[in-house]
Every structure is written in structure tokens, then in C-alpha cells.
Design an enzyme around this catalytic site. Structure first.
Site, short mmCIF file in Angstrom:
data_model
loop_
_atom_site.label_atom_id
_atom_site.label_comp_id
_atom_site.label_asym_id
_atom_site.label_seq_id
_atom_site.Cartn_x
_atom_site.Cartn_y
_atom_site.Cartn_z
N LYS A 13 0.84 -1.21 0.00
CA LYS A 13 0.00 0.00 0.00
C LYS A 13 0.87 1.26 0.00
CE LYS A 13 -2.11 -1.13 3.88
NZ LYS A 13 -1.37 -2.36 4.19
N ARG A 88 -9.86 0.54 8.52
CA ARG A 88 -9.43 -0.83 8.81
C ARG A 88 -10.48 -1.61 9.59
NH1 ARG A 88 -3.45 0.22 8.81
NH2 ARG A 88 -2.49 -1.79 9.15
N ARG A 127 11.88 -5.62 5.06
CA ARG A 127 11.60 -4.20 4.83
C ARG A 127 12.46 -3.27 5.70
NH1 ARG A 127 5.65 -1.87 5.49
NH2 ARG A 127 5.80 -2.84 7.54
N ARG A 160 11.17 -1.54 11.21
CA ARG A 160 10.09 -1.26 12.15
C ARG A 160 10.02 -2.34 13.22
NH1 ARG A 160 4.88 0.16 8.52
NH2 ARG A 160 3.89 -1.14 10.08
N ARG A 171 -0.33 -9.10 13.33
CA ARG A 171 -0.96 -8.08 12.48
C ARG A 171 -1.79 -8.74 11.37
NH1 ARG A 171 4.22 -5.27 10.75
NH2 ARG A 171 2.93 -4.06 9.33
#
Ligand code: AP5
Length: 218
Positions: A13, A88, A127, A160, A171
Site C-alpha cells: 500500500k 481498517r 523491509r 520497524r 498483524r
């Protein structure tokens, strides 16, 4: 134009929102980025958000809705918005619809980026994010030109805290339980367009741009 990018954690996203918002002149509004900025500033909102984010849980609706509804009234949103990570939950989606309806506006298009669980976990663990502008990189597909530095602003890249395997799995569970119902909600409203998010970054971007162009014309 009011567009939502919907997809699981790691679906791409943020990567696509950065490309599309520039191309179409839409304001890119990313709820996760806003929460991370609040944390960095040491605000009360940032402290509340951190206590949920570090566990992989959603920040409560009332807090999140207030933050986003405040943000979408800023002058840079006049030409349109691209929402990334919001809504969400069904409650958030309904609150957004109500707020836009009061202004005589509405959501035009919901772009759903589909990616398998295995690929999502692989992406999240690889990431790196820019501490300053939040641009995402990946140790495999999207390496920065200089190791540890953001190509766009030169900021420091970091991993992160919620991208550890355990929190990323949590998540994903939360996404399936609380966010997946939005697919039916927007599908019934005739606004949902699905995209194969496992293609390369450029190809996914082209598919999304085509879907938006078709949405503008309808
Ligand atoms: P948030 O920051 O929104 O995280 P997320 O939704 O979990 O999404 P991500 O940022 O992890 O993934 P992405 O889809 O943007 O993927 P990206 O482009 O980076 O939210 C964090 C937390 O904040 C939540 O857990 C919650 O606590 C809270 N929060 C936020 N919004 C909330 C809300 N509305 N309500 C309540 N709480 C909220 O890509 C991932 C990686 O894959 C990158 O390394 C990228 O380079 C790579 N990649 C991207 N596309 C491709 C591709 N096509 N092929 C190969 N690699 C790719």
C-alpha cells in the site's frame, strides 16, 4: 477523487501510494505514518498508539477516526485523497462515509491489493523504512542506492519494531478478523477493484493507475 488502498500488512500500500499520489496529485494519507510521526514527537496520541502498535493490535477506532477526519479537511486534500491503512474496521469505514457525505462527497474507488500470506511475511521481514520520509525499501526487490540511506531524502533507514515475525503474524491475524469485512462492504457498494499484488512493483502500479483511470471515466 477519493481513493482507498486496501490490503494486508506488507501488501504494498505505502509503496504504491507514493507512486500514485504523485502521478495523480492526490494527498497521500497513511494512518500508520501519522501514528509514527506522533510517536516521534512524543505526543500523548503517539504514546497511546505505540501501546497498541507494538503488540500488532489496532489503535482504538475513536482515536484513529478523530485523527484521520481531522487530516482529510486540510487544504492539500482539496484535489482528492489517497487513503493508505484507513479504514481498517467497519466502524471506521462508516464514520468516513458519514463525514464525507456531510460535505457532499464520497469514496469513489477502493483498490484492493491481493498478496498471499507467505509473501506478506517475506516482505515484512525484509523491509527497511526511512526514519524521516517513511519511504519503504526491501533488501531483495527495492534496495537503496546507498546502503542504509534513503534515495529520496538521505534519511537513515531502520527496521520497524512491528516487523518481527511474531508481531507481523499477529498483524495478519488482526487484518483477517477486523479488516477483511471491508472487502464485502465496499464490494456491495460497487466500489471495489481487486489487483494482483504479487506482480512487480511497476506492474502493480500500472494496474492500479489503469483502475483509477477507469474509475474517473465511469
Ligand atoms: P501501517 O503502518 O499502516 O502498517 P500496515 O497496514 O501493517 O502496512 P504496512 O506499512 O506494513 O505495509 P504496506 O502495505 O504499506 O506495504 P509496503 O508498501 O511498506 O500500520 C501500522 C500499525 O498502526 C497497525 O498495526 C496499527 O497498530 C496502527 N494503525 C494504522 N492504521 C490504523 C487504523 N486505521 N486503525 C487502527 N490502527 C491503525 O511494502 C512492504 C514491503 O514489500 C516493502 O519492503 C516493499 O519494498 C516491498 N514491496 C512492496 N510491493 C512489492 C512488490 N510488488 N513486490 C515485491 N516487494 C514489494
Amino acid at each position: 477523487m477519493h481513493v482507498i488502498l486496501l490490503g494486508a500488512p506488507g501488501a504494498g500500500k505505502g509503496t504504491q501510494a507514493a507512486l500514485i499520489s504523485q502521478r495523480l496529485g492526490l494527498a497521500h494519507i497513511a494512518s500508520g505514518d501519522l501514528f509514527r510521526q506522533e510517536q516521534a514527537s512524543g505526543s500523548e496520541l503517539g504514546k497511546i498508539a505505540k501501546s497498541y502498535m507494538e503488540k500488532g493490535l489496532l489503535v482504538p477506532d475513536e482515536v484513529t477516526v478523530k485523527m484521520i477526519l481531522g487530516r482529510i479537511t486540510a487544504p492539500d486534500c482539496d484535489k482528492g485523497i489517497l487513503l493508505d491503512g484507513f479504514p481498517r474496521t467497519l466502524e471506521q469505514a462508516k464514520a468516513l462515509d458519514e463525514a464525507l457525505a456531510k460535505e457532499g462527497k464520497g469514496i469513489d474507488l477502493v483498490l484492493y491489493i491481493k498478496v498471499s500470506n507467505e509473501e506478506l511475511l517475506r516482505r515484512l521481514s525484509g523491509r527497511w523504512i526511512c526514519r524521516d520520509c517513511q519511504a519503504p525499501y526491501n533488501v531483495v526487490e527495492m534496495q537503496p542506492k546507498v546502503a542504509g540511506k534513503c534515495d529520496q531524502c538521505g534519511g537513515e533507514l531502520y527496521q520497524r519494531a512491528d516487523d518481527t515475525e511474531e508481531t507481523a503474524r499477529k498483524r495478519l491475524d488482526v487484518y483477517f478478523a477486523q479488516t477483511m469485512p471491508l472487502i464485502e462492504y465496499y464490494s456491495k457498494a460497487g466500489k471495489l477493484v481487486g489487483t494482483d499484488g504479487e506482480k512487480g512493483i511497476e506492474d502493480v502500479g500500472e494496474d492500479l493507475t489503469t483502475a483509477i483511470a477507469a474509475g474517473i471515466g465511469r
